[in-house]
Design a protein around this motif. Structure first.
Motif, mmCIF file in Angstrom:
data_model
loop_
_atom_site.group_PDB
_atom_site.id
_atom_site.type_symbol
_atom_site.label_atom_id
_atom_site.label_comp_id
_atom_site.label_asym_id
_atom_site.label_seq_id
_atom_site.Cartn_x
_atom_site.Cartn_y
_atom_site.Cartn_z
ATOM 1 N N LEU A 107 0.821 -1.208 0.000
ATOM 2 C CA LEU A 107 0.000 0.000 0.000
ATOM 3 C C LEU A 107 0.859 1.264 0.000
ATOM 4 C CD1 LEU A 107 -2.883 1.079 0.104
ATOM 5 C CD2 LEU A 107 -2.713 1.098 2.577
ATOM 6 N N HIS A 110 3.242 2.451 -2.896
ATOM 7 C CA HIS A 110 2.625 3.006 -4.103
ATOM 8 C C HIS A 110 2.052 4.395 -3.894
ATOM 9 C CE1 HIS A 110 3.050 -0.954 -5.824
ATOM 10 N NE2 HIS A 110 2.499 -1.455 -4.746
ATOM 11 N N LEU A 111 2.002 4.812 -2.647
ATOM 12 C CA LEU A 111 1.340 6.083 -2.367
ATOM 13 C C LEU A 111 2.317 7.164 -1.919
ATOM 14 C CD1 LEU A 111 -1.876 4.836 -0.567
ATOM 15 C CD2 LEU A 111 -1.731 5.883 -2.796
ATOM 16 N N ILE A 118 -5.190 11.922 0.580
ATOM 17 C CA ILE A 118 -5.335 10.658 -0.150
ATOM 18 C C ILE A 118 -4.849 9.507 0.733
ATOM 19 C CG2 ILE A 118 -4.519 9.349 -2.145
ATOM 20 C CD1 ILE A 118 -6.146 11.475 -3.231
ATOM 21 N N ALA A 122 -6.831 6.313 2.170
ATOM 22 C CA ALA A 122 -6.345 4.948 1.962
ATOM 23 C C ALA A 122 -6.354 4.176 3.273
ATOM 24 C CB ALA A 122 -4.940 4.971 1.376
ATOM 25 N N GLY A 125 -9.737 2.940 3.994
ATOM 26 C CA GLY A 125 -9.957 1.695 3.251
ATOM 27 C C GLY A 125 -9.292 0.530 3.952
ATOM 28 N N LEU A 126 -8.059 0.763 4.424
ATOM 29 C CA LEU A 126 -7.316 -0.278 5.138
ATOM 30 C C LEU A 126 -8.084 -0.710 6.386
ATOM 31 C CD1 LEU A 126 -4.635 -1.865 5.399
ATOM 32 C CD2 LEU A 126 -3.781 0.006 6.787
ATOM 33 N N TYR A 128 -11.343 -0.682 6.898
ATOM 34 C CA TYR A 128 -12.450 -1.557 6.522
ATOM 35 C C TYR A 128 -11.939 -2.953 6.185
ATOM 36 C CZ TYR A 128 -16.486 1.479 6.493
ATOM 37 O OH TYR A 128 -17.531 2.261 6.882
ATOM 38 N N PHE A 129 -10.854 -2.967 5.416
ATOM 39 C CA PHE A 129 -10.281 -4.237 4.972
ATOM 40 C C PHE A 129 -9.892 -5.099 6.171
ATOM 41 C CE2 PHE A 129 -6.694 -6.758 3.409
ATOM 42 C CZ PHE A 129 -7.283 -7.347 2.310
ATOM 43 N N GLY A 132 -12.786 -6.497 8.180
ATOM 44 C CA GLY A 132 -13.350 -7.677 7.533
ATOM 45 C C GLY A 132 -12.463 -8.885 7.711
ATOM 46 N N VAL B 76 -12.429 18.011 3.254
ATOM 47 C CA VAL B 76 -12.930 16.677 3.553
ATOM 48 C C VAL B 76 -13.901 16.741 4.723
ATOM 49 C CG1 VAL B 76 -12.328 14.363 4.275
ATOM 50 C CG2 VAL B 76 -10.865 15.595 2.722
ATOM 51 N N PHE B 271 -19.001 7.586 6.013
ATOM 52 C CA PHE B 271 -17.944 6.897 5.284
ATOM 53 C C PHE B 271 -18.445 6.375 3.945
ATOM 54 C CE2 PHE B 271 -15.800 6.255 9.498
ATOM 55 C CZ PHE B 271 -14.744 7.080 9.184
ATOM 56 N N LEU B 274 -18.418 9.073 1.456
ATOM 57 C CA LEU B 274 -17.028 9.400 1.130
ATOM 58 C C LEU B 274 -16.443 8.351 0.180
ATOM 59 C CD1 LEU B 274 -14.745 11.389 1.767
ATOM 60 C CD2 LEU B 274 -13.987 9.825 3.532
ATOM 61 N N PHE B 275 -16.734 7.086 0.457
ATOM 62 C CA PHE B 275 -16.250 6.016 -0.415
ATOM 63 C C PHE B 275 -16.832 6.148 -1.815
ATOM 64 C CE2 PHE B 275 -15.519 2.821 3.266
ATOM 65 C CZ PHE B 275 -14.434 3.566 3.649
ATOM 66 N N ILE B 278 -14.853 8.682 -3.636
ATOM 67 C CA ILE B 278 -13.479 8.248 -3.921
ATOM 68 C C ILE B 278 -13.486 7.269 -5.091
ATOM 69 C CG2 ILE B 278 -11.465 7.005 -3.069
ATOM 70 C CD1 ILE B 278 -12.164 7.925 -0.288
ATOM 71 N N LEU B 282 -13.240 11.948 -7.524
ATOM 72 C CA LEU B 282 -13.329 13.231 -6.828
ATOM 73 C C LEU B 282 -13.377 14.348 -7.858
ATOM 74 C CD1 LEU B 282 -10.665 12.505 -4.093
ATOM 75 C CD2 LEU B 282 -13.058 12.957 -3.668
ATOM 76 N N VAL B 323 -14.229 -6.583 3.473
ATOM 77 C CA VAL B 323 -12.906 -6.817 2.881
ATOM 78 C C VAL B 323 -12.877 -6.280 1.462
ATOM 79 C CG1 VAL B 323 -11.295 -8.591 2.122
ATOM 80 C CG2 VAL B 323 -12.429 -8.813 4.315
ATOM 81 N N GLY B 326 -13.092 -2.344 1.355
ATOM 82 C CA GLY B 326 -11.810 -1.784 1.767
ATOM 83 C C GLY B 326 -10.746 -2.005 0.710
ATOM 84 N N GLY B 327 -10.721 -3.213 0.151
ATOM 85 C CA GLY B 327 -9.746 -3.531 -0.889
ATOM 86 C C GLY B 327 -9.918 -2.641 -2.104
ATOM 87 N N ILE B 329 -11.280 0.347 -2.227
ATOM 88 C CA ILE B 329 -10.866 1.721 -1.892
ATOM 89 C C ILE B 329 -9.357 1.855 -2.060
ATOM 90 C CG2 ILE B 329 -10.651 3.400 -0.020
ATOM 91 C CD1 ILE B 329 -13.410 3.234 -0.844
ATOM 92 N N MET B 330 -8.614 0.914 -1.470
ATOM 93 C CA MET B 330 -7.153 1.002 -1.541
ATOM 94 C C MET B 330 -6.682 0.880 -2.983
ATOM 95 S SD MET B 330 -5.773 -0.912 1.853
ATOM 96 C CE MET B 330 -6.675 -2.431 1.714
ATOM 97 N N LEU B 333 -7.277 4.049 -4.939
ATOM 98 C CA LEU B 333 -6.355 5.127 -4.606
ATOM 99 C C LEU B 333 -4.958 4.839 -5.141
ATOM 100 C CD1 LEU B 333 -7.543 6.005 -1.029
ATOM 101 C CD2 LEU B 333 -7.757 7.371 -3.078
ATOM 102 N N VAL B 334 -4.561 3.563 -5.160
ATOM 103 C CA VAL B 334 -3.225 3.233 -5.655
ATOM 104 C C VAL B 334 -3.184 3.355 -7.176
ATOM 105 C CG1 VAL B 334 -1.611 1.340 -5.971
ATOM 106 C CG2 VAL B 334 -2.551 1.795 -3.724
ATOM 107 N N PRO B 337 -6.188 7.512 -8.568
ATOM 108 C CA PRO B 337 -6.740 8.339 -7.498
ATOM 109 C C PRO B 337 -7.921 9.200 -7.941
ATOM 110 C CG PRO B 337 -4.364 8.509 -7.560
ATOM 111 C CD PRO B 337 -4.775 7.776 -8.784
#
Lengths: 336, 358
Positions: A107, A110-111, A118, A122, A125-126, A128-129, A132, B76, B271, B274-275, B278, B282, B323, B326-327, B329-330, B333-334, B337
């Protein structure tokens, strides 16, 4: 009126102890923020994940048992052993370090150079991940942690204060233990960052990324170390909170409580995290005590309750308007 | 081959700067509108309306609102749930106090009330920036939810602490209350969505929108060239809260019908929106729609696959959903963005040259 004052003092001391628990979570934030400029929203979920993993490993649960059962139709749940606490703790720390490495590898790498906001999103998101994954691995039922805390401290305090004031203060054993652990952690972290080579490298990175890179400090390994330490602090916080209220989903919500602590204390200061936690802890308990008391109701014509939900945020908000960098934070300088 | 601008001559500045400068885009847009207004209301059934279409429309308005604040003005906010609650409770109080008032006026008035609350909580944004502000907006979230939970006047002293929407009609069709038909609810939301998308699009490409973007890109520099930060930030908060308040009012009155504030407008909703922006993109009107569609459809789809097809227990599916969200979202962004809207833009750019790129 004097007994009201005593009740208020008791509430304040209890708030102080709760505040220390908030600080435990806030410490992890500060470490990561200082060394990488990342505002790690996932800190609370890391605490939950750490505590879940510790309980799971100790009681010999099979990871991902529910998922495996659902896919293959098996009925596994436990290996059928219980590990000694020390071994379980060591294994859990191993898991947290592995987690730190994975986060860096997949993660953060790359950022690099993205805007802070941002990176913040991220980590949401982490969070939430992780939540879970934690639930998938260990199940979402409420688990108990029993800590071997010496009993009787609060009894002593109770009888002592009874002798002095004619009213015994009740303070939870667990809170006292948490306060002691927090002090030990802060001292250990300070010694580590002041007197060890790695600690010095860590401070260098916190000071200036590029200068640190140019003298040969590997930014990436520093990040893994920092996230590992933050993971360890999260584990401690998770165990303490878990012992207090059971290891369950709501544990991850302590992140939300740690945020105003950070804003008050400043994002870059370890003492700030501790003192901010104490101010918030005492403030919300005393405020709740005052606005829900009968004499407040007589004076104002109304009473409020459950103000703990929002007091910390409103306090931090009002505070920030007057001092945007927090109590101990570095001064924010903006240039075009 | 098919998608190109050759032969699409612009004869005036207005033609050149219209929202859909390409003919194909324009016709596509008209076609979507025609289907949405003339076909869908006649074929819609209750399941599709309540599981997919109405939530999609309502969340689109909410994410349009947040996108104005976060995507265009760079502030934000994690207080979306709280502001939606303001909209919901404002509409409830208006509906019960003025039974004769038209529901459309009630919804718009609730938006206006939310806008004033939004401006109030937007005031600190002049001093606080970045994620300090994000955390400060949490104050709005928690304080507002607590307020609606504790002050009995807001829910008319009802014993359960819930609010439930009385029946109101529009042009002779019931849109709120238990007897309202799916197509009436759908059309009511759709009209508002089209209206707000039009407003958002035209605000963001005009003077106000440009000053928002200037503040987003660098507020000090913007101030130096003459953008008033106070006015700009507060208009962004006001417009954004207006949209979010309308979404909250619709969510309560049209979609759910009865609401308990902590459950319906908790921090999770902040959230979620917001998600949406994203993932969608944006600073893009289209992105708000894509994000809303994505996060409304995905849980329905996952539930269909995992719970109904595979027969897995519901809580397991819920965890996997966390999962996956969240995955994603990441991953967004990676990899990109700027969200799915950016992928769409790049695809269109490629399509223009296809099959003969330079």
């Amino acid at each position: 009126m004097f007994d009201q004052f005593l009740y208020g003092t008791e509430a304040a001391i209890n708030g102080l102890m709760t505040g220390v628990m908030y600080s435990l979570v806030a410490l992890g934030f500060v470490l990561i923020f200082k060394s990488s400029g990342i505002f790690n929203y996932a800190q609370g979920v890391m605490a939950l994940f750490g505590a879940l993993t510790l309980v799971g490993i100790q009681s010999g649960q099979v990871p991902f048992a529910h998922l495996i059962n659902a896919i293959f139709g098996t009925k596994i749940h436990h290996f059928g052993w219980t590990l000694p606490a020390i071994l379980a703790i060591v294994l859990t720390i191993g898991v947290m370090i592995l987690f730190a490495w994975l986060v860096e590898r997949y993660l953060l790498k790359h950022l690099v150079n993205q805007e802070p906001i941002i990176l913040f999103m991220a980590t949401i998101g982490l969070a939430y991940f992780m939540e879970g994954v934690g639930d998938l691995m260990w199940g979402s039922d409420i688990k108990k942690i029993d800590l071997p805390i010496p009993q009787g401290i609060n009894g002593t305090i109770d009888s002592l204060t009874y002798d002095w004031f004619g009213y015994g203060f009740y303070i939870d054993n667990l809170d006292i233990a948490a306060a002691i652990i927090a002090v030990v952690l802060v001292v250990a972290l300070t010694i580590f960052s002041q007197y060890s080579t790695t600690g010095r490298a860590l401070r260098a990175v916190a000071d200036d990324h590029q200068a640190a890179l140019s003298v040969g400090i590997s930014l990436r390994s520093i990040w893994v170390i920092v996230w590992g330490i933050a993971g360890f602090i999260a584990l401690v916080a998770g165990v303490m909170w878990g012992a207090k209220s059971g290891v369950q989903f709501s544990l991850s919500l302590i992140t939300l409580k740690a945020l105003p602590v950070l804003m008050l204390g400043g994002f870059t200061s370890i003492p700030g995290a501790i003192i901010g936690g104490m101010i918030i802890g005492v403030g919300e308990k005393v405020f709740e005590f005052i606005v829900s008391s009968s004499w407040f109701g007589d004076a104002m014509g109304f009473t409020m309750n459950a103000t703990e939900n929002w007091f910390a945020y409103v306090l931090a908000l009002l505070f920030l308007v007057f001092r945007p960098q927090g109590l101990f934070g570095d001064k924010i300088i903006e240039r075009v | 081959m098919l998608y190109r601008e050759a032969g699409d001559y612009k004869k005036s500045y207005a033609e050149d700067s219209q929202t859909f400068p390409l003919k194909l885009d324009r016709y596509g847009y008209y076609a979507i509108l025609a289907i949405a207004f003339l076909v869908v209301p006649f074929v819609i059934n209750d399941y599709w309306a309540s599981a997919v279409l109405i939530p999609f429309l309502i969340w689109s308005i909410a994410s349009l609102g947040l996108n104005i604040l976060t995507g265009y003005c760079g502030q934000v906010s994690l207080g979306t749930g709280g502001f939606m609650a303001v909209g919901a409770y404002a509409s409830y109080k208006l509906m019960t106090s003025f039974p004769d008032l038209n529901i459309m006026i009630i919804v718009l008035l609730s938006g206006a009330i939310t806008a004033s609350v939004g401006v109030l909580f937007g005031l600190p944004s002049l001093r606080i920036k970045g994620f300090y502000l994000a955390v400060a907006t949490l104050a709005a979230q928690f304080f507002l939810v607590w307020l609606f939970n504790k002050v009995e006047w807001f829910y008319n002293y009802s014993a359960s602490g819930q609010i439930s929407a009385p029946t109101r009609s529009m042009l002779g069709f019931e849109v709120t209350g238990p007897a309202a038909s799916a197509s009436a609810k759908y059309l009511f939301c759709l009209v508002l969505v089209v209206l707000f998308a039009w407003i958002a699009r035209n605000l963001t490409r005009g003077r106000i929108g440009r000053s928002w973007m200037a503040i987003r890109d660098m507020d000090i520099a913007a101030e130096i060239i003459g953008v008033n930060p106070l006015k700009t930030k507060l208009t962004a908060f006001a417009v954004s809260s207006f949209f979010i308040g309308v979404a909250g009012a619709l969510f309560f009155a049209v979609y759910l019908g009865a609401v308990e504030v902590g459950e319906a407008f908790g921090i999770q909703k902040s959230f979620l929106v917001l998600f949406m922006i994203i993932i969608g993109g944006l600073g893009s009107v289209l992105g708000s729609f894509i994000g809303a569609a994505f996060l409304v459809l995905m849980p329905v789809l996952l539930k269909n696959i995992m719970v109904i097809r595979l027969g897995w227990p519901g809580d397991l599916a819920g965890h996997l959903e966390l999962v996956i969200i969240g995955g994603i979202i990441m991953l967004t962004l990676v990899l990109e963005p700027h969200g799915i809207a950016q992928i769409w833009r790049v695809t269109k750019q490629k399509l223009r040259l296809w099959p003969f790129p330079h």
